[in-house]
Structures are given as structure tokens and as C-alpha cells.
Scaffold this active site. Sequence first.
Site, short mmCIF file in Angstrom:
data_model
loop_
_atom_site.label_atom_id
_atom_site.label_comp_id
_atom_site.label_asym_id
_atom_site.label_seq_id
_atom_site.Cartn_x
_atom_site.Cartn_y
_atom_site.Cartn_z
CG ASN A 119 -36.14 -7.62 36.14
OD1 ASN A 119 -35.75 -6.46 36.20
ND2 ASN A 119 -37.01 -8.02 35.23
CB THR A 169 -4.81 11.06 41.76
OG1 THR A 169 -4.92 9.68 41.40
CG2 THR A 169 -6.08 11.78 41.37
CE LYS A 171 -5.60 12.61 45.33
NZ LYS A 171 -6.95 12.05 45.24
CE LYS A 173 -11.93 13.60 44.96
NZ LYS A 173 -12.23 12.15 45.05
CE LYS A 197 -6.63 8.11 37.93
NZ LYS A 197 -7.58 8.82 38.81
CG ASP A 199 -9.40 11.42 41.75
OD1 ASP A 199 -9.66 10.25 41.42
OD2 ASP A 199 -9.05 11.72 42.90
CD GLU A 200 -13.28 10.07 41.98
OE1 GLU A 200 -13.80 10.40 43.06
OE2 GLU A 200 -12.04 9.95 41.84
CG HIS A 289 -11.25 6.30 38.88
ND1 HIS A 289 -12.24 5.94 39.79
CD2 HIS A 289 -10.31 6.95 39.60
CE1 HIS A 289 -11.90 6.36 40.98
NE2 HIS A 289 -10.73 6.98 40.90
CG HIS A 322 -8.21 2.76 40.01
ND1 HIS A 322 -7.53 3.61 40.84
CD2 HIS A 322 -8.23 3.36 38.78
CE1 HIS A 322 -7.16 4.69 40.16
NE2 HIS A 322 -7.59 4.56 38.91
CE LYS A 329 -8.00 7.46 49.75
NZ LYS A 329 -8.11 8.93 49.68
#
Length: 479
Positions: A119, A169, A171, A173, A197, A199-200, A289, A322, A329
Site C-alpha cells: 500500500n 526473436t 519476427k 511476432k 524464441k 516473443d512475449e 521475458h 532480459h 533500442k
Amino acid sequence: MGSKAERYKSGVMPYAQMGYWNPDYVPKDTDIIAVFRITPQDGVDPIEAAAAVAGESSTATWTVVWTDRLTACENYRAKAYRVDPVPGAEGQYFSYIAYDIDLFEEGSIANLTASIIGNVFGFKPLKALRLEDMRIPVAYLKTFQGPATGIVVERERLDKFGRPLLGATTKPKLGLSSKNYGRVVYEALKGGLDFVKDDENINSQPFMHWRDRYLYCMEAVNKAAAATGEVKGHYLNVTAATMEDMYERAEFAKQLGSVIVMIDLVIGYTAIQSMAKWARRNDMILHLHRAGHGTYTRQKTHGVSFRVIAKWMRMAGVDHIHAGTVVGKLEGDPNVIGGIYSICRDAHTKQNLEQGVFFDQDWASLKKLMPVASGGIHAGQMHQLITYLGEDVVLQFGGGTIGHPQGIQAGATANRVALEVMIKARNEGRDIWNEGPQILAEAARWCSPLRAALDTWKDVTFNYQSTDTADFVPTVTTA
């Protein structure tokens, strides 16, 4: 604090007077210590604000309650014992608070966090509050499993030593069919990557059911392993709506022969620990991830530092996390990232205020956690990545593999060659930081995929000011 009669008189009393501020307190070896960055509301004394954080994250409420006297309240009260102004940040303070170990359930990240970040983060007398770092005592650490596999055993299972691991990863994704997804995985692994892998946010959507994806991905893994003679893997994301669903997916991945499964941070601390225990029992590497972390780790004044998340996840028992790239980026100040990597990989993390690490941390033989660097990195940065991050790291080139102009396999080959020549140069004693571009250019003369990668991405950088940096001012001392 006055007499006990005054202390327990009904009504409202400042937190500092209730015993939550004690500048003479010397933390015990078994205390859990937290450093908070507090920003009090105008007119709120910083010591009272620190005491309020200590109180509201341990035993206090807004008014005096006589039932405190039914407990060992002097022990159970958290104690703010030090308040320092934050260098260069007017109105902000670092508050050190010690918690007795008996306040926490053994081996439970959920219970630990319910107190430390419960809290109190919505407390009105504070404009903002950030948990910067924690010292976890050995006595408490020993109640946690730690990483299910660890760096050493992972390398032994994969038979890969002396260099970073390479990944990517898939792509895009979202949107690929299972068969096309598997084709991407095969091409990347055949070209030289160790891992590909999910991706999330790839779970089980209408365009690709999880079971179909697992089948095609593991077919790709096995074909690539047969073709290259290397152990290969694909992080099969088992993140799902319920624990039952996640266990079902993990068991199917195991039946197919996968060496690794993946979960997202957003599943919650209890689910993460549950999957870590499953991974330990089933000899499975567990990749985490950090999906969602930026909502509370990125801002300097409010939330939780990622170095704390890294500590909790090492305790919880994941094998990969990660942890930032510096040059990619995503958010990553070099000093802050250095501190996070130390937390992941050290047997004993030394205090390093320049890196945002406030305490020495003995990891009590918990296995080491493999950091993962991903997000906007490419072969042309290989010398920077190795210099900043070392070799116990997974370097994941998603767009830097799949976006290669000669195709996915060529993209993977470019990254593998860049890595191999840079490690060779480092081992020969060359200055890879300064000679790195020349080393890559020399290799590109005989490796056309690397040459194409350098030509495509040579000018791509992400030079933005980091929002999360360490507040540290070095002090000159006399010899």
C-alpha cells in the site's frame, strides 16, 4: 518517544514518534534492508516521510492501535535509520529502512513484495516513491531455490563455452502460421544461432494455436541440430491464463524434447516461482521475458528499479532474464546495466554506487542468472556488446537476423561470424573496443552475409538520453 502510556494513547501520532525512525539503529546481519527514493509532499519533513514508509510497509496504520502491545512490536516495526539528500535532485531523499526477518514468509517473493511495495506506494504524504535497492540477508536467501539450472549447467547441457550465446526473436511476432513460424526458426538455427524464441505476446491466438507452434518449432530445432551437429533450442512461451494451462504447455514442450521454456513477467511472482520449481524438477532451462517491467522500472522517481526485479527473479528461480543492451533500442544506461548484470552473475555483488548498487550482496551459493540482451542490436555492434556485457550473456538479434537482405539464414550467419571473429580477436589480446570496426570489416571481405549486414545497419544507432541513471557524486579523499 515518551512513556508507554503516551505512546499508546488513542489518536494520531507522527510515525517518527511511534518508533519507525531510529537514527541510532544498527542493522542486524539478518535484517532485510531497503533503500527508497522518497519525494515528500511540500511541507512534509523527510524524516517523517521515511518513518511513514517504514511504518506503512511493516506494522503501522494511520492511528495508534493498542493491539500493538499484544506483539513484539519493537522487533516487528521497520526502522528508518538514515535519510540522505539525493545528489542533484532537490526535494528527493534516499531513505534506508531495516526490516526484521520474521516479518516475511520463507521462500515467498509474493509475501516479500506485499510488504515492501504494498500500500505504501499510494501514500498521500508522498509525491513519489521508488524502491532503489535491497540487501537480502543470507539467512533469507537460503529459503529460496534460486535459478532452476544456472549458467554453468546450461553451458554444459548446450556444450557451448567461451562465448556469448546467440539468439533471435521470431519476427513478425504476431500473425505467422505455425508452419511459416517453424520455417523462420529452422533458417535462423541452421545459419548459426543457438536459440530462437517466442516473443512475449505470442501465446495461443486464432492464427496459431500453441500446440501447432510447438510441433513445428521442435521439428525445426531437431532438423537444425542434425544439420549443424550443435545443440539448438527454441524458447517455447508457456505463458497462459491459468497455472493449469501453463503446466500443460510445459509438459508438452518437455515431451517434444525442448531444452528450454519461456514465461512472461506479467504472470506474477507466485506463477514465476511455481514454474521455476517445475523447471528444476524437469531439468528445463527457464527463460523470463520482462514484459511489462517498463511501466514501473523506467522512471527515476516512482516505481521499482530493475536491479531489484533482477534480485527477486534470481531468488524466484528463473535462468534467463532480459537485462538491457546499453547500445540497443531499449532503456539502458551503461552504469545501470552494469549493475544489473553484476546482480545476475556475481557470487558476491560488491557495493557500487556509480552503478546504482547500494549494498554488498552475498548470494549464498544461489546459481547464477544468465542476462539476455535484446532489442535493436545488430552485428556491427558486436565489439561494443562484448565489451559492455562480457561472455555470460545471450545476445538476441531479432530484426538483425530476420531483416537481413539475403535472408534469415544469412542474417544468422552474419551474427555468428561477427561473434566468432570478435571473440578470437579478444582472445588474441587485441583492443576490440577500438579495433572492432576494423575486425568486422576484415571478416566481411570473406563473409558476404556479414558484409551485407554491415552495409545495411552500419549507421543505425539509438542514442537517446537514458531516463534511469545512478545518482552518484564521487567524493575526493586525501591520500
